[in-house]
Design a protein around this motif. Structure first.
Motif, PDB file in Angstrom:
ATOM      1  N   PRO A 635       0.848  -1.198   0.000  1.00 16.21           N
ATOM      2  CA  PRO A 635       0.000   0.000   0.000  1.00 16.21           C
ATOM      3  C   PRO A 635       0.881   1.244   0.000  1.00 16.21           C
ATOM      4  CG  PRO A 635       0.040  -0.986   2.185  1.00 16.21           C
ATOM      5  CD  PRO A 635       0.846  -1.883   1.301  1.00 16.21           C
ATOM      6  N   PHE A 636       0.485   2.262  -0.724  1.00 12.90           N
ATOM      7  CA  PHE A 636       1.339   3.436  -0.852  1.00 12.90           C
ATOM      8  C   PHE A 636       0.494   4.701  -0.909  1.00 12.90           C
ATOM      9  CE2 PHE A 636       0.347   1.948  -5.133  1.00 12.90           C
ATOM     10  CZ  PHE A 636      -0.108   3.106  -5.746  1.00 12.90           C
ATOM     11  N   ARG A 637       1.173   5.834  -0.758  1.00 15.72           N
ATOM     12  CA  ARG A 637       0.542   7.146  -0.922  1.00 15.72           C
ATOM     13  C   ARG A 637       1.544   8.085  -1.580  1.00 15.72           C
ATOM     14  NH1 ARG A 637      -3.659  10.020  -0.033  1.00 15.72           N
ATOM     15  NH2 ARG A 637      -4.732   8.242   0.900  1.00 15.72           N
ATOM     16  N   LEU A 638       1.098   8.724  -2.686  1.00 11.67           N
ATOM     17  CA  LEU A 638       1.899   9.702  -3.413  1.00 11.67           C
ATOM     18  C   LEU A 638       1.137  11.012  -3.416  1.00 11.67           C
ATOM     19  CD1 LEU A 638       2.947   7.471  -6.452  1.00 11.67           C
ATOM     20  CD2 LEU A 638       4.325   8.010  -4.434  1.00 11.67           C
ATOM     21  N   GLY A 639       1.453  11.852  -2.468  1.00 10.51           N
ATOM     22  CA  GLY A 639       0.709  13.087  -2.332  1.00 10.51           C
ATOM     23  C   GLY A 639      -0.726  12.801  -1.942  1.00 10.51           C
ATOM     24  N   SER A 640      -1.656  13.278  -2.753  1.00 12.00           N
ATOM     25  CA  SER A 640      -3.081  13.066  -2.469  1.00 12.00           C
ATOM     26  C   SER A 640      -3.601  11.751  -3.023  1.00 12.00           C
ATOM     27  CB  SER A 640      -3.903  14.216  -3.070  1.00 12.00           C
ATOM     28  OG  SER A 640      -3.744  14.255  -4.485  1.00 12.00           O
ATOM     29  N   ILE A 641      -2.749  10.981  -3.711  1.00 14.39           N
ATOM     30  CA  ILE A 641      -3.173   9.727  -4.333  1.00 14.39           C
ATOM     31  C   ILE A 641      -2.669   8.557  -3.495  1.00 14.39           C
ATOM     32  CG2 ILE A 641      -3.029   8.276  -6.392  1.00 14.39           C
ATOM     33  CD1 ILE A 641      -2.549  10.785  -8.023  1.00 14.39           C
ATOM     34  N   GLY A 642      -3.603   7.697  -3.118  1.00  9.45           N
ATOM     35  CA  GLY A 642      -3.242   6.473  -2.418  1.00  9.45           C
ATOM     36  C   GLY A 642      -3.459   5.286  -3.339  1.00  9.45           C
ATOM     37  N   GLY A 643      -3.129   4.098  -2.855  1.00  8.92           N
ATOM     38  CA  GLY A 643      -3.348   2.923  -3.676  1.00  8.92           C
ATOM     39  C   GLY A 643      -2.640   1.713  -3.142  1.00  8.92           C
ATOM     40  N   GLU A 644      -2.609   0.666  -3.969  1.00  9.65           N
ATOM     41  CA  GLU A 644      -1.973  -0.584  -3.581  1.00  9.65           C
ATOM     42  C   GLU A 644      -1.503  -1.324  -4.831  1.00  9.65           C
ATOM     43  OE1 GLU A 644      -3.267  -3.809  -0.390  1.00  9.65           O
ATOM     44  OE2 GLU A 644      -4.214  -4.222  -2.333  1.00  9.65           O
ATOM     45  N   LEU A 645      -0.294  -1.866  -4.745  1.00 10.68           N
ATOM     46  CA  LEU A 645       0.255  -2.727  -5.779  1.00 10.68           C
ATOM     47  C   LEU A 645       0.363  -4.125  -5.185  1.00 10.68           C
ATOM     48  CD1 LEU A 645       1.579  -2.934  -8.644  1.00 10.68           C
ATOM     49  CD2 LEU A 645       3.776  -2.524  -7.485  1.00 10.68           C
ATOM     50  N   ALA A 646      -0.194  -5.137  -5.884  1.00  6.90           N
ATOM     51  CA  ALA A 646      -0.224  -6.477  -5.313  1.00  6.90           C
ATOM     52  C   ALA A 646       0.113  -7.519  -6.376  1.00  6.90           C
ATOM     53  CB  ALA A 646      -1.595  -6.774  -4.716  1.00  6.90           C
ATOM     54  N   TYR A 647       0.764  -8.595  -5.916  1.00  7.85           N
ATOM     55  CA  TYR A 647       1.080  -9.744  -6.764  1.00  7.85           C
ATOM     56  C   TYR A 647       0.463 -10.974  -6.109  1.00  7.85           C
ATOM     57  CZ  TYR A 647       3.844 -13.466  -8.943  1.00  7.85           C
ATOM     58  OH  TYR A 647       4.247 -14.600  -9.593  1.00  7.85           O
ATOM     59  N   VAL A 648      -0.327 -11.729  -6.903  1.00  6.04           N
ATOM     60  CA  VAL A 648      -1.063 -12.877  -6.382  1.00  6.04           C
ATOM     61  C   VAL A 648      -0.724 -14.111  -7.209  1.00  6.04           C
ATOM     62  CG1 VAL A 648      -3.339 -13.850  -5.876  1.00  6.04           C
ATOM     63  CG2 VAL A 648      -2.955 -11.387  -5.624  1.00  6.04           C
ATOM     64  N   VAL A 649      -0.502 -15.223  -6.532  1.00  5.50           N
ATOM     65  CA  VAL A 649      -0.321 -16.514  -7.188  1.00  5.50           C
ATOM     66  C   VAL A 649      -1.321 -17.494  -6.581  1.00  5.50           C
ATOM     67  CG1 VAL A 649       1.246 -18.392  -7.776  1.00  5.50           C
ATOM     68  CG2 VAL A 649       2.133 -16.072  -7.491  1.00  5.50           C
ATOM     69  N   GLN A 650      -2.156 -18.090  -7.426  1.00  4.62           N
ATOM     70  CA  GLN A 650      -3.057 -19.159  -7.000  1.00  4.62           C
ATOM     71  C   GLN A 650      -2.494 -20.494  -7.458  1.00  4.62           C
ATOM     72  OE1 GLN A 650      -6.902 -18.055  -8.640  1.00  4.62           O
ATOM     73  NE2 GLN A 650      -7.491 -17.015  -6.755  1.00  4.62           N
ATOM     74  N   SER A 651      -2.750 -21.536  -6.669  1.00  6.30           N
ATOM     75  CA  SER A 651      -2.207 -22.872  -6.945  1.00  6.30           C
ATOM     76  C   SER A 651      -0.689 -22.792  -7.081  1.00  6.30           C
ATOM     77  CB  SER A 651      -2.837 -23.476  -8.208  1.00  6.30           C
ATOM     78  OG  SER A 651      -4.237 -23.550  -8.088  1.00  6.30           O
ATOM     79  N   LEU A 652      -0.082 -22.195  -6.084  1.00 10.46           N
ATOM     80  CA  LEU A 652       1.364 -21.982  -6.080  1.00 10.46           C
ATOM     81  C   LEU A 652       2.129 -23.292  -6.217  1.00 10.46           C
ATOM     82  CD1 LEU A 652       3.653 -19.847  -5.562  1.00 10.46           C
ATOM     83  CD2 LEU A 652       3.405 -20.383  -3.128  1.00 10.46           C
ATOM     84  N   ASN A 653       1.567 -24.381  -5.688  1.00 12.65           N
ATOM     85  CA  ASN A 653       2.239 -25.680  -5.708  1.00 12.65           C
ATOM     86  C   ASN A 653       1.974 -26.472  -6.981  1.00 12.65           C
ATOM     87  OD1 ASN A 653      -0.437 -25.685  -4.596  1.00 12.65           O
ATOM     88  ND2 ASN A 653      -0.181 -27.849  -4.109  1.00 12.65           N
ATOM     89  N   GLY A 654       1.288 -25.877  -7.977  1.00 16.81           N
ATOM     90  CA  GLY A 654       1.106 -26.559  -9.257  1.00 16.81           C
ATOM     91  C   GLY A 654      -0.315 -26.996  -9.505  1.00 16.81           C
ATOM     92  N   ALA A 655      -0.511 -27.604 -10.684  1.00 19.14           N
ATOM     93  CA  ALA A 655      -1.847 -27.969 -11.149  1.00 19.14           C
ATOM     94  C   ALA A 655      -2.451 -29.090 -10.306  1.00 19.14           C
ATOM     95  CB  ALA A 655      -1.782 -28.393 -12.615  1.00 19.14           C
ATOM     96  N   HIS A 656      -3.770 -29.068 -10.194  1.00 19.17           N
ATOM     97  CA  HIS A 656      -4.508 -30.096  -9.458  1.00 19.17           C
ATOM     98  C   HIS A 656      -5.952 -30.086  -9.934  1.00 19.17           C
ATOM     99  CE1 HIS A 656      -5.247 -26.387  -7.217  1.00 19.17           C
ATOM    100  NE2 HIS A 656      -6.390 -26.934  -6.845  1.00 19.17           N
ATOM    101  N   GLY A 657      -6.704 -31.129  -9.607  1.00 22.76           N
ATOM    102  CA  GLY A 657      -8.111 -31.209  -9.962  1.00 22.76           C
ATOM    103  C   GLY A 657      -8.989 -30.755  -8.818  1.00 22.76           C
ATOM    104  N   GLU A 658     -10.094 -30.069  -9.157  1.00 23.06           N
ATOM    105  CA  GLU A 658     -11.034 -29.646  -8.117  1.00 23.06           C
ATOM    106  C   GLU A 658     -12.473 -30.056  -8.435  1.00 23.06           C
ATOM    107  OE1 GLU A 658      -8.678 -25.686  -6.489  1.00 23.06           O
ATOM    108  OE2 GLU A 658     -10.704 -25.478  -7.256  1.00 23.06           O
ATOM    109  N   TYR A 659     -12.718 -30.552  -9.644  1.00 22.48           N
ATOM    110  CA  TYR A 659     -14.088 -30.924  -9.986  1.00 22.48           C
ATOM    111  C   TYR A 659     -14.110 -32.369 -10.468  1.00 22.48           C
ATOM    112  CZ  TYR A 659     -18.711 -30.757 -12.204  1.00 22.48           C
ATOM    113  OH  TYR A 659     -19.994 -31.004 -12.581  1.00 22.48           O
ATOM    114  N   LYS A 660     -14.108 -32.626 -11.765  1.00 26.50           N
ATOM    115  CA  LYS A 660     -14.113 -33.988 -12.281  1.00 26.50           C
ATOM    116  C   LYS A 660     -12.669 -34.391 -12.565  1.00 26.50           C
ATOM    117  CE  LYS A 660     -18.654 -33.678 -14.486  1.00 26.50           C
ATOM    118  NZ  LYS A 660     -19.399 -33.742 -15.773  1.00 26.50           N
ATOM    119  N   THR A 661     -12.153 -35.331 -11.763  1.00 27.74           N
ATOM    120  CA  THR A 661     -10.772 -35.754 -11.925  1.00 27.74           C
ATOM    121  C   THR A 661     -10.675 -37.167 -12.496  1.00 27.74           C
ATOM    122  OG1 THR A 661     -10.244 -34.410  -9.993  1.00 27.74           O
ATOM    123  CG2 THR A 661      -8.549 -35.923 -10.759  1.00 27.74           C
TER     124      THR A 661
END
Length: 688
Positions: A635-661
């Motif tokens: 999260p950051f603030r530059l003068g009157s502007i605030g915000g957030e920079l984020a990096y997200v990884v889903q299934s970090l450990n690799g591929a897998h089945g969640e429905y019909k396997t």
């Protein structure tokens, strides 16, 4: 950190309290809201401390929503004990609690947004997660009732309730824009604008677009998902006793369906690759009136229209050629709902929430309701919940609701619970409740052919309701010195007359054979224990651990086995349906969320999920899996502007089945595996 003035903090607290609904009654004791365990209003329709509530509740706050790394709402419920979900694929995403999830649109868990039910007559009287009209950034909190709540929300609040409460527009002034870009064609954009309306109100306008390719070009399926949302909420303070809330908007969801190598008729595919387009249009007015410092009334009206379309044509080479227009998901479902709710103090006798509601559902579909035009359904309900505290160590809750359905008939839903407070930090709860679930308009009225010769489905207008009797024993610990809380629920749920749609594909001769139908087939017993531990060992560290152990048993009804010509007409049906019932939830599931504040204002979170194998469909299995999602934000603030920079990884450990396997033999059932691959994206939000 800059602290706000005390007056500003108090205004914000009262604004948050207002989100709970009957705020005036509870505002006099706002200190209760800021205990370690929050106040919830989703169980009895009365704002209560968790220690006084008649069943278990999990609260997902804004910090947990952000830390989870979720892009879609259904993904969040992996964090709630007893819940299972899978993402949008070629079939709609589902969210279930304690299993029994054979229907496409999860009709046994009620979902509310600012009090408005997301059940739709078009989608099997269930919830379509592809068109749920709320953006994650607009959610203040989610109260998840882990257990039946037909008393407060009607017959189809069967196994649980998800109550989504959006943020007060007064807290979202200014302009906020966001974008995400990543793998699997993740391309998301969002915009939110908030401000004042004269001297009496505030508004919040949100636009959100999601886009991804989840299982694109895998096997003979082609999958994609995109959605667009426009939502507005405006709150008006009419005077010191009256307030008005207005909600309106529309959301559209588009998913890829069909198969490259499906059936063919006259050389043309009967299930071609195509887009399924669905929309949800809504408007809601909620008026609140405070009569005294200890009582208030609320009137709410909601209009919801759901539409769906996946049309394609097949040309039959007759002379002259004939064109058959096929639209299996069409057409339209509309709901009008009117509800009155009153909260009143009874002095030494406690508090009561009571009210009544009326609902009109209508559905039209040229495919499943041919020749019937628009089919109407009306439901009327009265309900009440009484909380009493005869002793400092005892809180009792008594609830009763009566509901009449023009298609299903009448049913009573009672509830009784007692909470024993050993001290300020330890509470033991014992409770019993009953709920009912009715079928959809489709189940009561559909009558149609498919593939031009096969008698596909014939409804039963006298189909009975499901009935659920629940006993539970709960423990709630609020250990403030340790900055920890523990919520344990031991449950025994008995479901009578479980409804199931039997596919009896036995004839292609018009007028002969037995059509499919929805009918009672089983009695089911669901037993187990679940808990959630929240712990903040350090100021910079939060941990949320949840775990569930569940066992399901079932017995076939004599009426199902003795149905003329056999309801379960194929020997394989017996074992397949029994397995689908008894393994419709994993026997063990665990979730862990770790939220960590790092130097330089960085925020890190890691979510882990461990789930045993289970069945989402009759002829396939979902294998056990582990999944880890991670998020790093600045999260950051530059003068009157605030915000957030984020990096997200889903299934970090690799591929897998969640429905019909795989199917029962261990073979991939359709060549796709429904594999969830690693997905990552970078997001940026700017607040002006």
């Amino acid at each position: 950190m800059i602290r706000k003035p005390a007056g500003a903090r108090r205004k914000r607290r009262l604004a948050v309290l207002a989100l709970l609904g009957p705020a005036v009654t509870w505002a006099a004791d706002e200190g209760a809201y800021f205990s370690e365990l929050p106040v919830v209003a989703s169980v009895s329709r009365l704002p209560q401390r968790l220690a006084d509530a008649p069943t278990a509740v999990t609260v997902i706050d804004r910090d947990m929503i952000r830390a989870s790394g979720s892009r879609t709402l259904n993904d969040l419920f992996r964090l709630v004990p007893g819940f299972q979900t899978y993402p949008h694929t070629t079939e709609p995403a589902r969210v279930s609690y304690h299993g029994l999830n054979d229907e496409d649109y999860s009709p046994r868990v009620q979902v509310l947004i600012d009090g408005r039910s997301m059940y739709s007559p078009l989608f099997g009287n269930g919830v379509n997660w592809a068109t749920l009209p709320v953006a994650l950034d607009d959610i203040e909190r989610i109260e998840v009732v882990r257990g039946t709540n037909g008393v407060s929300y009607g017959s189809n609040a069967f196994l649980g309730v998800i109550n989504i409460i959006t943020i007060d527009p007064a807290l979202t002034r200014g302009l906020s824009v966001s974008a995400s870009h990543g793998s699997q064609n993740v391309r998301d954009q969002g915009l939110r604008l908030g401000g004042r309306i004269g001297e009496v109100g505030d508004f919040r306008l949100t636009y959100r677009q999601l886009n991804d390719d989840a299982l694109a070009d895998r096997g003979d399926w082609s999958d994609h998902f995109r959605s667009r949302l426009v939502d507005i909420r405006a709150d008006f303070t009419l005077d010191e006793r009256n307030a008005l809330q207005v909600n309106a908007g529309q959301t559209e969801g588009v998913t890829g369906i069909g198969r490259l190598n499906g059936g063919r008729l006259f050389g043309q595919p009967t299930n071609p690759i195509r887009s399924l387009r669905q929309t949800n249009t809504y408007a809601q007015l909620t008026w609140r009136h405070a009569t005294t410092a200890n009582s208030d009334h609320q009137v709410r009206y909601a209009y919801v229209a759901d539409r769906s379309d996946d049309a394609f044509d097949i040309v039959i080479p007759f002379v002259p050629p004939q064109v058959f227009h096929i639209n299996q998901s069409g057409d339209e479902g509309i709901r009008h709902e009117l509800e009155f709710l009153s909260n009143q103090s009874l002095g030494a006798a406690g508090r009561i929430a009571w009210g009544a509601s009326w609902r009109n559902d209508s559905m039209r579909s040229a495919w499943v309701l041919p020749g019937q035009g628009t089919v109407q359904r009306e439901t009327g309900r009265i309900f009440g919940n009484w909380e009493a505290k005869p002793f400092a160590w005892l809180t009792t809750n008594l609830g009763l609701a009566g509901e009449h359905d023009s298609l299903a008939g009448f049913a009573w839903s009672p509830r009784l619970s007692a909470n024993f407070h050993a001290d300020a930090e330890n509470t033991l709860r014992v409770g019993y409740s009953r709920a009912h679930r009715t079928g959809s308009i489709y189940d009561y009225r559909a009558d149609y052919w498919s593939s031009f010769t096969k008698y596909q489905f014939k409804a039963d207008p006298n189909m009975p309701m499901e009935r659920l009797d629940t006993w539970e024993l709960g423990y709630l610990g609020d250990w403030r010195d340790w900055r920890a809380s523990l919520d344990v629920r031991l449950f025994h749920e008995t479901l009578r007359d479980r409804l199931y749609t039997i596919d009896r594909d036995v004839s292609t001769v018009p007028g002969n054979g037995i059509p499919s139908l929805t009918t009672p087939i089983q009695d089911v017993r669901i037993r187990g224990i679940e808990y959630q531990l929240k712990w903040q060992p350090f100021v910079s560290t939060r941990l949320v651990l949840g775990q569930t152990f569940t066992d399901i048993e079932s017995d076939y009804l004599a009426s199902a086995l003795a149905y003329p010509n056999g309801t379960l007409s194929r020997p394989s049906d017996y074992r397949n349906i029994e397995q689908l019932t008894e393994r419709s939830t994993p026997r063990r599931a665990t979730s862990l969320l770790w939220m960590q504040a790092l130097p330089y204002q960085l925020q890190f979170s890691l979510a882990g999920y461990w789930q045993d194998k289970m069945k989402w469909s009759q002829n396939s299995w979902s294998d056990k899996y582990r999944r880890f999602d991670a998020r790093l934000a600045y999260p950051f603030r530059l003068g009157s502007i605030g915000g957030e920079l984020a990096y997200v990884v889903q299934s970090l450990n690799g591929a897998h089945g969640e429905y019909k396997t795989f199917d029962g033999s261990g073979t991939d059932p359709d060549g796709t595996g429904r594999i969830v691959d690693r997905r990552q994206w970078l997001s940026l939000r700017l607040d002006f």
